[in-house]
Design an enzyme around this catalytic site. Structure first.
Site, PDB file in Angstrom:
ATOM      1  N   GLY A 192      -1.140   1.911  -5.877  1.00 31.58           N
ATOM      2  CA  GLY A 192      -0.108   0.929  -5.567  1.00 31.58           C
ATOM      3  C   GLY A 192      -0.279  -0.396  -6.290  1.00 31.58           C
ATOM      4  N   ASP A 193       0.281  -1.442  -5.723  1.00 32.04           N
ATOM      5  CA  ASP A 193       0.272  -2.757  -6.378  1.00 32.04           C
ATOM      6  C   ASP A 193      -1.144  -3.238  -6.662  1.00 32.04           C
ATOM      7  OD1 ASP A 193      -0.109  -2.876  -3.640  1.00 32.04           O
ATOM      8  OD2 ASP A 193       0.782  -4.850  -3.410  1.00 32.04           O
ATOM      9  N   THR A 221       3.692   3.976  -4.392  1.00 32.76           N
ATOM     10  CA  THR A 221       3.922   3.193  -3.193  1.00 32.76           C
ATOM     11  C   THR A 221       5.002   3.870  -2.388  1.00 32.76           C
ATOM     12  OG1 THR A 221       5.345   1.360  -2.539  1.00 32.76           O
ATOM     13  CG2 THR A 221       4.932   1.581  -4.849  1.00 32.76           C
ATOM     14  N   ASP A 223       6.405   2.725   0.070  1.00 29.29           N
ATOM     15  CA  ASP A 223       7.386   1.732   0.515  1.00 29.29           C
ATOM     16  C   ASP A 223       8.477   1.452  -0.519  1.00 29.29           C
ATOM     17  OD1 ASP A 223       5.705   1.509   2.647  1.00 29.29           O
ATOM     18  OD2 ASP A 223       5.004  -0.518   2.195  1.00 29.29           O
ATOM     19  N   MET A 266       7.181   2.940   7.843  1.00 25.60           N
ATOM     20  CA  MET A 266       6.417   2.174   6.861  1.00 25.60           C
ATOM     21  C   MET A 266       7.317   1.156   6.177  1.00 25.60           C
ATOM     22  SD  MET A 266       5.315   5.442   6.950  1.00 25.60           S
ATOM     23  CE  MET A 266       5.412   6.323   5.448  1.00 25.60           C
ATOM     24  N   ARG A 268       5.671  -2.583   4.613  1.00 29.78           N
ATOM     25  CA  ARG A 268       4.927  -3.812   4.922  1.00 29.78           C
ATOM     26  C   ARG A 268       5.740  -5.043   4.551  1.00 29.78           C
ATOM     27  NH1 ARG A 268      -0.505  -3.758   5.758  1.00 29.78           N
ATOM     28  NH2 ARG A 268      -0.595  -5.868   4.938  1.00 29.78           N
ATOM     29  N   MET A 380       1.758  10.718  10.012  1.00 34.29           N
ATOM     30  CA  MET A 380       2.320  12.057   9.805  1.00 34.29           C
ATOM     31  C   MET A 380       3.154  12.079   8.529  1.00 34.29           C
ATOM     32  SD  MET A 380       3.242  13.250  13.608  1.00 34.29           S
ATOM     33  CE  MET A 380       3.352  14.921  13.030  1.00 34.29           C
TER      34      MET A 380
HETATM   35  P1  ATP Z   1      -1.164   0.820  -1.238  1.00 34.43           P
HETATM   36  O1  ATP Z   1      -1.131  -0.614  -0.811  1.00 34.43           O
HETATM   37  O2  ATP Z   1       0.159   1.361  -1.609  1.00 34.43           O
HETATM   38  O3  ATP Z   1      -1.886   1.711  -0.304  1.00 34.43           O
HETATM   39  P2  ATP Z   1      -2.798  -0.233  -3.305  1.00 34.43           P
HETATM   40  O4  ATP Z   1      -3.135   0.234  -4.683  1.00 34.43           O
HETATM   41  O5  ATP Z   1      -2.089  -1.554  -3.242  1.00 34.43           O
HETATM   42  O6  ATP Z   1      -1.991   0.913  -2.600  1.00 34.43           O
HETATM   43  P3  ATP Z   1      -5.252  -1.381  -2.292  1.00 34.43           P
HETATM   44  O7  ATP Z   1      -6.155  -0.860  -1.250  1.00 34.43           O
HETATM   45  O8  ATP Z   1      -4.677  -2.727  -2.131  1.00 34.43           O
HETATM   46  O9  ATP Z   1      -4.120  -0.279  -2.423  1.00 34.43           O
HETATM   47  O10 ATP Z   1      -6.001  -1.363  -3.709  1.00 34.43           O
HETATM   48  C1  ATP Z   1      -6.579  -0.187  -4.242  1.00 34.43           C
HETATM   49  C2  ATP Z   1      -7.673  -0.540  -5.198  1.00 34.43           C
HETATM   50  O11 ATP Z   1      -7.240  -1.562  -6.107  1.00 34.43           O
HETATM   51  C3  ATP Z   1      -8.915  -1.068  -4.501  1.00 34.43           C
HETATM   52  O12 ATP Z   1     -10.033  -0.442  -5.072  1.00 34.43           O
HETATM   53  C4  ATP Z   1      -8.901  -2.540  -4.774  1.00 34.43           C
HETATM   54  O13 ATP Z   1     -10.197  -3.063  -4.932  1.00 34.43           O
HETATM   55  C5  ATP Z   1      -8.134  -2.674  -6.062  1.00 34.43           C
HETATM   56  N1  ATP Z   1      -7.378  -3.932  -6.055  1.00 34.43           N
HETATM   57  C6  ATP Z   1      -6.558  -4.375  -5.081  1.00 34.43           C
HETATM   58  N2  ATP Z   1      -6.035  -5.583  -5.395  1.00 34.43           N
HETATM   59  C7  ATP Z   1      -6.566  -5.927  -6.580  1.00 34.43           C
HETATM   60  C8  ATP Z   1      -6.437  -7.079  -7.431  1.00 34.43           C
HETATM   61  N3  ATP Z   1      -5.657  -8.107  -7.118  1.00 34.43           N
HETATM   62  N4  ATP Z   1      -7.134  -7.087  -8.585  1.00 34.43           N
HETATM   63  C9  ATP Z   1      -7.936  -6.055  -8.913  1.00 34.43           C
HETATM   64  N5  ATP Z   1      -8.094  -4.955  -8.166  1.00 34.43           N
HETATM   65  C10 ATP Z   1      -7.438  -4.873  -7.017  1.00 34.43           C
HETATM   66 MG    MG Z   2      -0.805  -2.368  -1.732  1.00 33.16          MG
END
Ligand code: ATP
Ligand code: MG
Length: 486
Positions: A192-193, A221, A223, A266, A268, A380
């Site tokens: 994700g982001d 994502t 969402d 879901m 956020r 789920m």
């Molecule tokens: P989702 O929110 O959709 O579940 P996501 O990719 O946003 O997915 P996170 O848990 O926020 O999920 O991040 C996943 C990985 O990316 C983690 O290992 C985290 O350390 C890394 N990460 C998150 N934010 C940053 C950032 N700003 N810069 C570098 N790495 C990041």
């Molecule tokens: Mg995220």
């Protein structure tokens, strides 16, 4: 050898016909390795590709961000079109690809993994693909598994991710050390982001060290909150699965006296799942999303609306996105924010809070006894395998990613823009989130279909208009795309 990294943002101003447009281009390995040789794409020997040359994408093709433009502003943003190129920058035997999944679960993760492996193998003859287990940290924890078309066969029918994922801080230098040590030269990062922000850092470090290694992001994502792109994988499946929860809530509500079903979905920061599930279901009386503030008390408040619906209809269903009403819940609460391992703020449970508030309200109304059932299907929904349309979508995403890396592009995410797959630079999707635009007619459709109060003041509308990425110019009656509504 250390090579000076070129500017991160690679915007090119180009002109076409009378007007100019901006190409937000993605980096290429040649940018910092100018003498890199190229080779004919192995697909040129494929029986289909050798006959139908237009299966290859012209390297000059771009995808326009907007389809509908007013004649007075025929400019806009373009991205490089995805697809196989006639020439590639990797020989099949030379490729060592790695795949990693990070963040929360989302339907379709396994399909993307499978199609990356099969795409690399079947289209380009790549034999060396490893899966990094447990997210970014797996790079230096040395948890790897060899991935072959055989080992990934059938995984698209399962939910979750066979590579496991994780949240939490990673050390970019250590990740790149691991990439370098193992001779990995294509990294596919699904997440994700947060994950894509991490991927951008990995790319910068790879480029800074002058490594011949393509870093590719596949945005995940559930969402649908990623900017620019049409929609993200898993979203369709989530909306479909959400119907089942809404159906259950409706059955419960209908079968009780003054029954109220509350379903938390879901979302956020973006209410796309709630919005689409509401539009698809038609059993929903009120849809609450983070983008549109709401209030409980007073004239045209939610509680007054509930009373009206129960008196008219005897039952009602409320769908609420998890990020809705957070300010309202926090009011009067003395509680410090807490965060998960990746730094995401823990949300307060709006479903529970809302159910409680409604119950308290009707307790005072002895002539209107209610029965309320609250359903939270989040885990789920996240865990189901992707549906047919997401499977097709994930397949195209994975293949576009493979074509891009093979063609030498790097530092990009792949996704459809206006229905055409494109390579988009990381910064473009990490700097802003995709939100439901409440001044767009898609939200008006929800309000009309539920008949709920609009809750919006003129100030809210003005603020929403200022937040719009490219303010809507209401000159032409044009239809916006179904999912991406800005
Ligand atoms: P989702 O929110 O959709 O579940 P996501 O990719 O946003 O997915 P996170 O848990 O926020 O999920 O991040 C996943 C990985 O990316 C983690 O290992 C985290 O350390 C890394 N990460 C998150 N934010 C940053 C950032 N700003 N810069 C570098 N790495 C990041
Ligand atoms: Mg995220």
């Amino acid at each position: 050898p250390a090579v000076q990294a070129p500017a991160r943002k690679t915007k090119k101003k180009l002109s076409a016909g009378g007007g100019g447009y901006v190409l937000e281009d993605v980096p290429h390995l040649k940018d910092y390795l100018p003498h890199l040789p190229s080779y004919p794409n192995p697909l040129q020997n494929h029986p289909a590709y050798s006959v139908v040359k237009q299966y290859f994408v012209n390297p000059g093709d771009t995808v326009s961000k907007k389809i509908v433009v007013h004649e007075s502003s025929a400019r806009g943003t373009h991205f490089r079109r995805a697809g196989p190129r006639q020439r590639v920058y990797f020989q099949p035997g030379e490729v060592v690809a790695a795949i990693v999944t990070c963040g929360g679960l989302c339907p379709g993760l396994n399909t993307v993994i499978r199609e990356l492996v099969c795409g690399l193998h079947d289209m380009y003859g790549v034999g060396s693909v490893v899966g990094i287990e447990g997210g970014y940290k797996g790079f230096y924890a040395r948890n790897t598994v060899e991935l072959t078309p055989r080992s990934v066969n059938g995984i698209h029918k399962r939910g979750g991710t066979v590579l496991r994922a994780s949240r939490g801080g990673q050390d970019t230098a250590k990740v790149v050390d691991s990439i370098q040590d193992r001779g990995i030269n294509q990294v596919y990062i699904i997440g994700g982001d947060g994950t894509q922000k991490g991927a951008a850092q990995v790319h910068e470090e790879v480029q800074r060290r002058g490594l011949k290694c393509a870093v590719v992001g596949v945005p995940k994502t559930i969402d649908n909150d990623i900017a620019v792109i049409d929609k993200s994988f898993g979203f369709d499946t989530a909306v479909e699965e959400a119907q089942r929860a809404i159906d259950a809530a409706h059955v419960e509500a209908e079968s009780a006296e003054n029954g109220i079903g509350v379903v938390k979905l879901m979302g956020r920061n973006s209410g796309f799942i709630a919005m689409h599930a509401t539009l698809a279901s038609r059993d929903v009386d009120c849809c609450l999303i983070p983008e549109s503030p709401f209030y409980l008390e007073g004239k045209d408040g939610l509680l007054e609306f509930c009373e009206k619906r129960l008196r008219e209809n005897g039952h009602m269903v409320i769908v609420v996105a998890e990020g809705a009403g957070q300010d309202l819940i926090a009011k009067g609460m003395h509680r410090a924010d807490t965060h998960d391992a990746s730094g995401n703020r823990h949300l307060l449970d709006v479903g529970l809070w809302l159910s409680q508030k409604i119950k308290e309200h009707f307790k005072k109304k002895t002539n209107l006894p209610i029965t309320l059932k609250y359903i939270d299907p989040t885990y789920m929904i996240r865990a189901v395998p992707s549906n047919a349309s997401d499977n097709v979508y994930c397949t195209l995403l994975a293949h576009s990613a493979v074509h891009g890396a093979m063609a030498g592009y790097t530092g990009f995410i792949v996704a459809p823009v206006n229905g055409r797959h494109a390579y988009i630079p990381f910064y473009r999707i990490t700097e802003k989130q995709n939100k439901v635009v409440i001044t767009d007619r898609m939200w008006a459709r929800v309000l009309c279909s539920t008949n709920q109060p609009c809750f919006l003041s003129h100030e809210d509308v003005e603020k929403a208009r200022q937040d719009e990425e490219e303010p809507h110019v209401p000159l032409i009656e044009g239809e916006n795309s179904l999912v991406r509504t800005s």
